[in-house]
Motif scaffolding. Sequence first.
Motif, PDB file in Angstrom:
ATOM      1  N   LEU A 213      13.813 -35.280  81.127  1.00 23.70           N
ATOM      2  CA  LEU A 213      12.451 -35.787  81.305  1.00 23.70           C
ATOM      3  C   LEU A 213      11.450 -34.661  81.078  1.00 23.70           C
ATOM      4  O   LEU A 213      11.702 -33.509  81.458  1.00 23.70           O
ATOM      5  CB  LEU A 213      12.262 -36.359  82.706  1.00 23.70           C
ATOM      6  CG  LEU A 213      12.843 -37.735  82.979  1.00 23.70           C
ATOM      7  CD1 LEU A 213      12.587 -38.142  84.427  1.00 23.70           C
ATOM      8  CD2 LEU A 213      12.273 -38.771  82.046  1.00 23.70           C
ATOM      9  N   VAL A 214      10.320 -35.028  80.492  1.00 25.81           N
ATOM     10  CA  VAL A 214       9.253 -34.068  80.217  1.00 25.81           C
ATOM     11  C   VAL A 214       8.020 -34.505  80.989  1.00 25.81           C
ATOM     12  O   VAL A 214       7.538 -35.631  80.815  1.00 25.81           O
ATOM     13  CB  VAL A 214       8.944 -33.998  78.707  1.00 25.81           C
ATOM     14  CG1 VAL A 214       7.863 -32.958  78.439  1.00 25.81           C
ATOM     15  CG2 VAL A 214      10.207 -33.699  77.904  1.00 25.81           C
ATOM     16  N   ASP A 215       7.513 -33.636  81.830  1.00 28.52           N
ATOM     17  CA  ASP A 215       6.342 -33.939  82.635  1.00 28.52           C
ATOM     18  C   ASP A 215       5.079 -33.930  81.764  1.00 28.52           C
ATOM     19  O   ASP A 215       5.018 -33.266  80.729  1.00 28.52           O
ATOM     20  CB  ASP A 215       6.221 -32.907  83.759  1.00 28.52           C
ATOM     21  CG  ASP A 215       5.404 -33.377  84.940  1.00 28.52           C
ATOM     22  OD1 ASP A 215       4.887 -34.516  84.917  1.00 28.52           O
ATOM     23  OD2 ASP A 215       5.271 -32.604  85.913  1.00 28.52           O
ATOM     24  N   THR A 216       4.090 -34.629  82.233  1.00 29.00           N
ATOM     25  CA  THR A 216       2.831 -34.791  81.511  1.00 29.00           C
ATOM     26  C   THR A 216       2.198 -33.454  81.148  1.00 29.00           C
ATOM     27  O   THR A 216       1.741 -33.258  80.011  1.00 29.00           O
ATOM     28  CB  THR A 216       1.835 -35.604  82.364  1.00 29.00           C
ATOM     29  OG1 THR A 216       2.477 -36.783  82.840  1.00 29.00           O
ATOM     30  CG2 THR A 216       0.587 -35.952  81.581  1.00 29.00           C
ATOM     31  N   ASN A 217       2.166 -32.524  82.114  1.00 35.40           N
ATOM     32  CA  ASN A 217       1.456 -31.273  81.868  1.00 35.40           C
ATOM     33  C   ASN A 217       2.048 -30.498  80.696  1.00 35.40           C
ATOM     34  O   ASN A 217       1.314 -29.864  79.938  1.00 35.40           O
ATOM     35  CB  ASN A 217       1.377 -30.412  83.133  1.00 35.40           C
ATOM     36  CG  ASN A 217       2.708 -30.182  83.801  1.00 35.40           C
ATOM     37  OD1 ASN A 217       3.754 -30.103  83.167  1.00 35.40           O
ATOM     38  ND2 ASN A 217       2.675 -30.071  85.115  1.00 35.40           N
TER      39      ASN A 217
ATOM     40  N   GLY B 284      19.914 -37.977  87.435  1.00 36.12           N
ATOM     41  CA  GLY B 284      20.559 -36.673  87.365  1.00 36.12           C
ATOM     42  C   GLY B 284      20.080 -35.907  86.151  1.00 36.12           C
ATOM     43  O   GLY B 284      20.815 -35.109  85.571  1.00 36.12           O
ATOM     44  N   ALA B 285      18.830 -36.141  85.760  1.00 34.58           N
ATOM     45  CA  ALA B 285      18.262 -35.544  84.557  1.00 34.58           C
ATOM     46  C   ALA B 285      17.414 -34.327  84.905  1.00 34.58           C
ATOM     47  O   ALA B 285      16.680 -34.349  85.891  1.00 34.58           O
ATOM     48  CB  ALA B 285      17.392 -36.566  83.828  1.00 34.58           C
ATOM     49  N   PRO B 286      17.480 -33.283  84.089  1.00 34.62           N
ATOM     50  CA  PRO B 286      16.565 -32.162  84.273  1.00 34.62           C
ATOM     51  C   PRO B 286      15.129 -32.615  84.011  1.00 34.62           C
ATOM     52  O   PRO B 286      14.901 -33.598  83.309  1.00 34.62           O
ATOM     53  CB  PRO B 286      17.007 -31.147  83.214  1.00 34.62           C
ATOM     54  CG  PRO B 286      18.356 -31.581  82.777  1.00 34.62           C
ATOM     55  CD  PRO B 286      18.422 -33.060  82.992  1.00 34.62           C
ATOM     56  N   LEU B 287      14.186 -31.866  84.545  1.00 34.92           N
ATOM     57  CA  LEU B 287      12.765 -32.156  84.356  1.00 34.92           C
ATOM     58  C   LEU B 287      12.062 -30.880  83.921  1.00 34.92           C
ATOM     59  O   LEU B 287      12.142 -29.858  84.614  1.00 34.92           O
ATOM     60  CB  LEU B 287      12.149 -32.676  85.658  1.00 34.92           C
ATOM     61  CG  LEU B 287      10.638 -32.899  85.678  1.00 34.92           C
ATOM     62  CD1 LEU B 287      10.218 -33.984  84.701  1.00 34.92           C
ATOM     63  CD2 LEU B 287      10.166 -33.234  87.090  1.00 34.92           C
ATOM     64  N   ILE B 288      11.376 -30.948  82.788  1.00 38.22           N
ATOM     65  CA  ILE B 288      10.561 -29.829  82.326  1.00 38.22           C
ATOM     66  C   ILE B 288       9.160 -30.033  82.880  1.00 38.22           C
ATOM     67  O   ILE B 288       8.528 -31.059  82.614  1.00 38.22           O
ATOM     68  CB  ILE B 288      10.495 -29.753  80.783  1.00 38.22           C
ATOM     69  CG1 ILE B 288      11.891 -29.703  80.177  1.00 38.22           C
ATOM     70  CG2 ILE B 288       9.673 -28.534  80.352  1.00 38.22           C
ATOM     71  CD1 ILE B 288      11.906 -29.835  78.656  1.00 38.22           C
ATOM     72  N   THR B 289       8.676 -29.056  83.644  1.00 37.15           N
ATOM     73  CA  THR B 289       7.375 -29.186  84.300  1.00 37.15           C
ATOM     74  C   THR B 289       6.761 -27.822  84.559  1.00 37.15           C
ATOM     75  O   THR B 289       7.467 -26.819  84.590  1.00 37.15           O
ATOM     76  CB  THR B 289       7.494 -29.950  85.628  1.00 37.15           C
ATOM     77  OG1 THR B 289       6.186 -30.153  86.172  1.00 37.15           O
ATOM     78  CG2 THR B 289       8.363 -29.217  86.624  1.00 37.15           C
ATOM     79  N   ARG B 290       5.457 -27.792  84.757  1.00 35.88           N
ATOM     80  CA  ARG B 290       4.782 -26.594  85.245  1.00 35.88           C
ATOM     81  C   ARG B 290       4.411 -26.750  86.712  1.00 35.88           C
ATOM     82  O   ARG B 290       3.854 -25.849  87.316  1.00 35.88           O
ATOM     83  CB  ARG B 290       3.524 -26.311  84.433  1.00 35.88           C
ATOM     84  CG  ARG B 290       3.780 -25.692  83.106  1.00 35.88           C
ATOM     85  CD  ARG B 290       2.544 -25.099  82.489  1.00 35.88           C
ATOM     86  NE  ARG B 290       1.488 -26.059  82.173  1.00 35.88           N
ATOM     87  CZ  ARG B 290       0.400 -26.298  82.906  1.00 35.88           C
ATOM     88  NH1 ARG B 290       0.202 -25.672  84.034  1.00 35.88           N
ATOM     89  NH2 ARG B 290      -0.496 -27.182  82.512  1.00 35.88           N
TER      90      ARG B 290
END
Length: 133
Positions: free
Chosen positions: A3-7, A109-115
């Motif tokens: 998953l990719v976060d909005t930011n 169980g998915a990684p999340l890319i976020t700031r």
Amino acid sequence: MILVDTNVLLDVVTDDPVWADWSQQQLNAASLRDRLAINPVIYAELSGGFATIESLDAMLATAEINVAEVPRPALFLAGQVFKSYRQRGGRRNSVLPDFFIGAHAAVLGAPLITRDARSYRSYFPSVELVAAE
């Protein structure tokens, strides 16, 4: 799925002078490991940065980012985490977008890319975060 976060996406789309390079590097590295995805909450948050639905959809298609539905167990978890947030003194009256995003990552169980790692670490400690430190 990652998953990719909005930011992170907005950093790239707006060519943020501080974060665009970091965010693009994370997207490139993650796309080599698995397919990238957002959910409807992230889609809604992203929409503010685009003039038309077609331009948003074109960006997602070019970046090969899918829109994944949030499963009911994740929706339930988001509500449970929100309840905990309120019990800890949280003042918001409706479930926060990050709770839907974090719960989605947790259930899959998915990684999340976020700031914005702080709130995810606090409420979703099992989620693997790819975050700026």
